[in-house]
Design an enzyme around this catalytic site. Structure first.
Site, short mmCIF file in Angstrom:
data_model
loop_
_atom_site.label_atom_id
_atom_site.label_comp_id
_atom_site.label_asym_id
_atom_site.label_seq_id
_atom_site.Cartn_x
_atom_site.Cartn_y
_atom_site.Cartn_z
N ARG A 1 29.45 38.81 28.18
CA ARG A 1 30.33 37.77 27.63
C ARG A 1 29.67 37.13 26.41
O ARG A 1 30.29 36.89 25.39
CB ARG A 1 30.64 36.73 28.70
CG ARG A 1 31.79 37.09 29.63
CD ARG A 1 31.67 38.47 30.26
NE ARG A 1 32.73 38.77 31.19
CZ ARG A 1 32.67 38.52 32.50
NH1 ARG A 1 31.57 38.00 33.04
NH2 ARG A 1 33.70 38.83 33.27
N TRP B 1 26.74 33.54 34.75
CA TRP B 1 27.82 34.14 33.97
C TRP B 1 27.91 33.38 32.66
O TRP B 1 27.74 32.15 32.62
CB TRP B 1 29.14 34.05 34.73
CG TRP B 1 29.09 34.77 36.05
CD1 TRP B 1 28.90 34.22 37.28
CD2 TRP B 1 29.22 36.19 36.25
NE1 TRP B 1 28.92 35.21 38.24
CE2 TRP B 1 29.10 36.41 37.64
CE3 TRP B 1 29.42 37.27 35.39
CZ2 TRP B 1 29.18 37.70 38.19
CZ3 TRP B 1 29.51 38.54 35.95
CH2 TRP B 1 29.40 38.75 37.32
N THR B 2 28.21 34.10 31.57
CA THR B 2 28.01 33.46 30.26
C THR B 2 29.27 33.33 29.41
O THR B 2 29.18 33.29 28.18
CB THR B 2 26.91 34.21 29.47
OG1 THR B 2 27.33 35.58 29.30
CG2 THR B 2 25.58 34.16 30.19
N GLU B 3 30.44 33.25 30.02
CA GLU B 3 31.65 33.05 29.22
C GLU B 3 31.50 31.82 28.32
O GLU B 3 31.88 31.83 27.14
CB GLU B 3 32.88 32.84 30.11
CG GLU B 3 33.39 34.08 30.81
CD GLU B 3 32.80 34.25 32.20
OE1 GLU B 3 31.70 33.70 32.47
OE2 GLU B 3 33.42 34.94 33.03
N ASP C 1 30.91 44.82 30.67
CA ASP C 1 32.10 44.11 31.14
C ASP C 1 33.20 44.28 30.10
O ASP C 1 33.03 45.01 29.12
CB ASP C 1 31.79 42.62 31.40
CG ASP C 1 32.60 42.08 32.58
OD1 ASP C 1 33.84 42.13 32.49
OD2 ASP C 1 32.01 41.63 33.58
N HIS D 1 36.70 45.57 35.13
CA HIS D 1 35.79 44.92 34.17
C HIS D 1 35.21 45.97 33.21
O HIS D 1 34.01 45.98 32.95
CB HIS D 1 34.69 44.15 34.90
CG HIS D 1 35.18 42.84 35.47
ND1 HIS D 1 35.57 41.78 34.67
CD2 HIS D 1 35.32 42.41 36.75
CE1 HIS D 1 35.94 40.76 35.44
NE2 HIS D 1 35.82 41.12 36.70
N TRP E 1 29.94 37.43 47.21
CA TRP E 1 30.16 36.40 46.18
C TRP E 1 31.42 35.58 46.39
O TRP E 1 31.48 34.42 46.02
CB TRP E 1 30.19 37.04 44.78
CG TRP E 1 31.47 37.76 44.43
CD1 TRP E 1 31.79 39.03 44.74
CD2 TRP E 1 32.60 37.23 43.71
NE1 TRP E 1 33.04 39.36 44.26
CE2 TRP E 1 33.56 38.27 43.63
CE3 TRP E 1 32.90 36.00 43.12
CZ2 TRP E 1 34.80 38.10 42.98
CZ3 TRP E 1 34.13 35.84 42.48
CH2 TRP E 1 35.06 36.88 42.42
N TYR F 1 26.69 30.00 41.77
CA TYR F 1 27.09 30.27 40.39
C TYR F 1 26.58 29.13 39.51
O TYR F 1 27.19 28.06 39.41
CB TYR F 1 28.61 30.42 40.30
CG TYR F 1 29.08 31.84 40.63
CD1 TYR F 1 28.38 32.62 41.55
CD2 TYR F 1 30.21 32.39 40.02
CE1 TYR F 1 28.79 33.92 41.85
CE2 TYR F 1 30.62 33.69 40.31
CZ TYR F 1 29.91 34.44 41.23
OH TYR F 1 30.33 35.72 41.52
N ASP G 1 34.01 44.68 41.56
CA ASP G 1 34.80 43.46 41.78
C ASP G 1 36.06 43.43 40.92
O ASP G 1 36.14 44.08 39.88
CB ASP G 1 33.93 42.22 41.46
CG ASP G 1 33.41 42.23 40.04
OD1 ASP G 1 32.99 43.31 39.57
OD2 ASP G 1 33.43 41.18 39.37
N GLU G 2 37.01 42.64 41.36
CA GLU G 2 38.18 42.26 40.57
C GLU G 2 38.81 43.41 39.78
O GLU G 2 38.88 43.37 38.56
CB GLU G 2 37.79 41.12 39.61
CG GLU G 2 37.30 39.89 40.34
CD GLU G 2 36.91 38.75 39.41
OE1 GLU G 2 37.28 37.61 39.70
OE2 GLU G 2 36.22 39.01 38.38
C1 ACM Z 1 32.38 38.03 40.15
O1 ACM Z 1 32.16 36.82 39.96
N1 ACM Z 1 33.48 38.59 39.66
C2 ACM Z 1 31.44 38.87 40.88
#
Ligand code: ACM
Ligand code: ZN
Length: 530
Positions: A161, A467-469, A190, A262, A392, A417, A325-326
């Site tokens: 990110r 996480w670095t958004e 990602d 992702h 998570w 997180y 994930d996702e």
């Molecule tokens: C995640 O936060 N999607 C692992």
């Protein structure tokens, strides 16, 4: 242990009044907490830039790292000398000491650190470093014994990110190593950027490492973009350099290659990876995109195996992270390849198709002598008992997997997180993704909560995630990490001996350690804001 800490607290007032005097040498405030501290009533050893580190066994690397750290602390041109014989700080390996543990004896002969391994010596030297830096180089006579609770003590870093230079990543490693962590989970790919050079597919970094622009404001309400191209990636030579730097600090880097979701940056570089071969941009927005890899085409599997081969050549880590994930299934539902694959395999739904992809990749990793780790969605399609699960979405997935015999790393979003806000009011914190995790919440967390004894044995460790958004530079990473990493390190290293009654005093001391190292930290915990 409790009694010992109570005694320490009782004499604290004296220490605070004269923080650099000999009196304070009778206090040791160490984070994460050692298993056992027993100080003599008098006597101390003073470390100077002239002190020799006597290396009795093959522990030269641990000694060299400590010498370097001391060199920067003393501001001297020459590091502390290392030698095979003599007096000073002696380090030795003895297999009777727990693997990553150490025992430290300080008396009129000097300082003796016996580690269960070279890593154990390194952790003993990290403890000594905290004492030296926060206690004017005066180390009180006494005895310290220490060993970690968990064998897996991780921190995750998202470089997709926002991109962080080799120097930034090394600084991140320095900080987590000083807190006695031993795993860096490097989130290298990602939707918003592919950051690792893969020789077989140069397009991944040529095209997939740069996005046209980045969203301004919050991802939940995207209205404006900055119009500025953004990118960056690591060459394989740089990756090797970072792996070696981490290894010298007893940190294993676990690379993450996200699949099948992702992955929009990879789809931009190689459109044939998608269900339809339409061109998509490297994503400029945060969240979950429907553009995912096609799980029906054999070319996707060949691609994944080729990428993982290069990754395994670079990373010695036994665990390889495959994301998982996702992954929305919208495209798969309409894709002839995916539907044909499901029919061929007799699968009932798209979740099972993801389960097939994950199981197939796990077999491939196993055949190459590695083990798979993935986010807890890998459970959804039915996972094998040999995969390690990173829990998570909560702790339920981890508990479920551990009860069934899978190894588990606990990293529930609501506690781990560190890109979440640190205070309820959010005042002065800048824009972040959301959530609320003050220091105290992490400190009070029991990662074993709700588990049977069988399940507990499968919890190999705990991890915090960055996480670095909304984190664009290293300074912000540090203020999100510190001091909450200290609370996390007590969960990871000293889970059974956390002590609410001493942590604030110990943190006041650790703050001076942060300052001496020039690390940025958030003020909230020290101001009593949560
Ligand atoms: C995640 O936060 N999607 C692992
Ligand atoms: Zn498809």
């Amino acid at each position: 242990m409790k009694r010992l800490f109570t005694l320490l607290v009782a004499s604290l007032a004296v220490a605070l009044a004269t923080p650099t005097s000999e009196a304070s040498a009778r206090e040791l405030h160490i984070v994460p907490a050692p298993t056992y501290i027993d100080l003599d009533s008098e006597g101390s050893y003073t470390v100077t830039p002239k002190t020799t580190i006597v290396v009795e066994d093959d522990a030269w690397n641990a000694a060299d790292r400590f010498a370097e750290d001391m060199q920067s602390y003393y501001g001297s041109k020459k590091p502390l000398r290392t030698a095979k014989r003599g007096k000073g700080i002696k380090v030795r390996i003895d297999r009777f000491v727990p693997e990553e543990g150490y025992e430290m004896t300080i008396n009129d002969e000097g300082i003796l650190i016996i580690g269960g391994s070279e890593a154990g010596i390194y952790y003993g030297l990290q403890t000594l470093r905290q004492i030296i830096v926060t206690n004017n180089s005066v180390v009180p006579y006494g005895f310290i014994a220490d060993e970690p609770t968990f064998t897996y003590r991780g921190a995750h870093l998202d470089v997709s990110r926002h991109f962080f230079s080799v120097e930034d990543v090394k600084r991140f490693i320095d900080i987590i190593a000083a807190h006695k962590l031993n795993r860096l989970h490097w989130h290298l790919t990602d939707d918003q950027g592919w950051r690792i050079e893969i020789k077989r597919y140069p397009e991944l970094t040529e095209k997939g490492s740069e996005r046209k622009e980045t969203l301004i404001g919050h991802g939940l309400t995207p209205t404006e973009w900055d119009g500025t191209p953004y990118g960056g990636y690591y060459t394989q030579e740089q990756v090797k350099e970072v792996i070696a730097y981490a290894a010298e600090r007893y940190i294993t880097i676990i690379p993450e290659i996200e699949m099948p979701g992702h992955a929009q940056a990879a789809l931009h570089a190689l459109p044939w990876l998608g269900c339809e071969e339409q061109t998509v941009d490297v994503w400029t927005t945060w969240g979950v995109t429907p553009e995912v890899m096609c799980a029906g085409k054999e070319t996707t599997y060949t691609f994944l195996e080729n990428v993982l081969m290069e990754v395994m050549e670079l990373f010695p880590s036994e665990l390889i992270h495959i994301g998982g994930d996702e992954c929305p299934k919208d495209r798969w539902k309409e894709c002839d390849h995916c539907q044909a694959k499901m029919k061929e395999l007799g699968l009932e739904n798209e979740e099972q198709l993801q389960g097939y992809l994950v199981a197939r990749i796990e077999k491939f990793l196993n055949a190459n002598g590695r083990k798979m780790i993935g986010w807890d969605e890998i459970l959804d399609g039915g996972v094998t008992p040999t995969a390690t699960v990173m829990s998570w979405r909560g702790t339920e997935g981890g508990i479920y997997a551990a009860e069934r015999g899978n190894d588990v790393v606990m990293t529930p979003m609501k506690l781990c997180y560190l890109n979440f806000y640190q205070t309820e009011s959010r005042e002065g914190e800048g824009l972040h993704i959301g959530g609320h995790i003050p220091f105290e919440m992490i400190y009070a967390w029991d990662p074993y909560e709700g588990m049977s004894d069988t399940a507990k044995r499968h919890i190999i460790g705990v991890q915090c995630n960055m996480w670095t958004e909304y984190i664009k530079n290293m300074e912000t990473i540090e203020t999100m990490l510190l001091p909450r990493l200290a609370a996390m390190s007590e969960v990871q290293w000293a889970c059974d001996r956390r002590d609410e009654s001493t942590i604030r005093e110990r943190m006041t001391t650790l703050r001076r350690f942060y300052e001496a190292n020039g690390w940025n930290y958030a003020p909230y915990y020290f101001e009593g804001r949560k």
